[in-house]
Design an enzyme around this catalytic site. Sequence first.
Site, PDB file in Angstrom:
ATOM      1  N   LEU A 102     -32.409 -37.843 -53.531  1.00  0.00           N
ATOM      2  CA  LEU A 102     -33.602 -37.561 -52.735  1.00  0.00           C
ATOM      3  C   LEU A 102     -34.660 -38.632 -52.949  1.00  0.00           C
ATOM      4  O   LEU A 102     -34.850 -39.118 -54.065  1.00  0.00           O
ATOM      5  CB  LEU A 102     -34.195 -36.203 -53.132  1.00  0.00           C
ATOM      6  CG  LEU A 102     -33.621 -34.933 -52.508  1.00  0.00           C
ATOM      7  CD1 LEU A 102     -34.365 -33.720 -53.067  1.00  0.00           C
ATOM      8  CD2 LEU A 102     -33.718 -34.967 -50.999  1.00  0.00           C
ATOM      9  N   TYR A 135     -45.337 -45.244 -57.859  1.00  0.00           N
ATOM     10  CA  TYR A 135     -43.895 -45.128 -57.654  1.00  0.00           C
ATOM     11  C   TYR A 135     -43.151 -45.010 -58.982  1.00  0.00           C
ATOM     12  O   TYR A 135     -42.380 -44.066 -59.202  1.00  0.00           O
ATOM     13  CB  TYR A 135     -43.382 -46.337 -56.870  1.00  0.00           C
ATOM     14  CG  TYR A 135     -41.912 -46.278 -56.556  1.00  0.00           C
ATOM     15  CD1 TYR A 135     -41.437 -45.549 -55.471  1.00  0.00           C
ATOM     16  CD2 TYR A 135     -40.972 -46.946 -57.347  1.00  0.00           C
ATOM     17  CE1 TYR A 135     -40.080 -45.480 -55.180  1.00  0.00           C
ATOM     18  CE2 TYR A 135     -39.615 -46.894 -57.063  1.00  0.00           C
ATOM     19  CZ  TYR A 135     -39.182 -46.159 -55.980  1.00  0.00           C
ATOM     20  OH  TYR A 135     -37.840 -46.102 -55.711  1.00  0.00           O
ATOM     21  N   LYS A 186     -41.324 -41.651 -60.824  1.00  0.00           N
ATOM     22  CA  LYS A 186     -39.913 -41.721 -61.221  1.00  0.00           C
ATOM     23  C   LYS A 186     -39.745 -41.420 -62.706  1.00  0.00           C
ATOM     24  O   LYS A 186     -38.823 -40.693 -63.113  1.00  0.00           O
ATOM     25  CB  LYS A 186     -39.350 -43.101 -60.889  1.00  0.00           C
ATOM     26  CG  LYS A 186     -39.267 -43.420 -59.398  1.00  0.00           C
ATOM     27  CD  LYS A 186     -38.299 -42.517 -58.674  1.00  0.00           C
ATOM     28  CE  LYS A 186     -38.109 -42.939 -57.226  1.00  0.00           C
ATOM     29  NZ  LYS A 186     -37.195 -42.029 -56.490  1.00  0.00           N
ATOM     30  N   LEU A 216     -32.541 -52.002 -54.000  1.00  0.00           N
ATOM     31  CA  LEU A 216     -31.269 -51.623 -53.387  1.00  0.00           C
ATOM     32  C   LEU A 216     -31.001 -52.481 -52.160  1.00  0.00           C
ATOM     33  O   LEU A 216     -31.828 -52.555 -51.245  1.00  0.00           O
ATOM     34  CB  LEU A 216     -31.294 -50.140 -52.990  1.00  0.00           C
ATOM     35  CG  LEU A 216     -31.372 -49.145 -54.155  1.00  0.00           C
ATOM     36  CD1 LEU A 216     -31.555 -47.731 -53.623  1.00  0.00           C
ATOM     37  CD2 LEU A 216     -30.130 -49.231 -55.031  1.00  0.00           C
TER      38      LEU A 216
END
Length: 279
Positions: free
Chosen positions: A129, A180, A184, A207
Amino acid sequence: MSRPAALSAAAAAAAAALVAVLLLLRSEDAGPGAGSSMAESEALPNLRENFRKQNKSVFILGASGETGRVLLKEILEQNLFSKVTLIGRRKLVFDEEAYKNVNQEVVDFEKLDDYASAFQGHDVGFCCLGTTRKKAGAEGFVRVDRDYVLKSAELAKAGGCKHFNLLSSKGADKSSNFLYTQVKGEVEARVEELKFDRYSIFRPGVLLCDRQESRPGEWLVRKFFGSLPESWASGLSVPVTTVVRAMLNNAVRPSDQKKELLDNKAIHELGKADGSLRP
């Protein structure tokens, strides 16, 4: 502002963003990770076969995203699980025959307690997610990447999940000044408190993929990393397919560790161990 000036300003902003990304990613120590050895690579076919015989079930959160989509495809190709369930806010449409036995549970992430049954009876869970601050705003980003993930993990634990796999990010740190990486890091720590039998965290760099969803900023970043020497690029980025294969190669190998943290280097090593060894 004139058009040339606007373009120059945009280019400068993009360049500044790329520099910031580089500095952030380069500043993180590589860490020991959980890489693979040649012996493990050679044993992968046997590990997969032994894993299949256990008839385990799996759920995927975030299968509509790029990593989740590739993960589902790889799981089906390797035929690792006896039952595959997608948990998401909408039903996904698949045309290929290979997807005909995939189960789908449609849930409202704002009322997840009402859908606890969707999380019951799974041996392994993969959580991919995630959204972006640009797409959802700061509050929406925190809601998805922290609150939805944590609540899903809680329900998975209560539902009997033994091995929870979390897709996080390089630089994750709950003490970070960047929203961010702070979010995380926070969700990593809070999921750990649930005490799964096995908890695997994956911290990839940027990524590399061709998203179905258009994200111009990420396209620019991918082009940038594509122009770097391979040694630099592999230290800062990783293809989505490599991340997915690392996840599955890690899942099939036995482990007595309660918590595993795989950094970008370890993901490259374990993900590339797949290669021609796919059964």
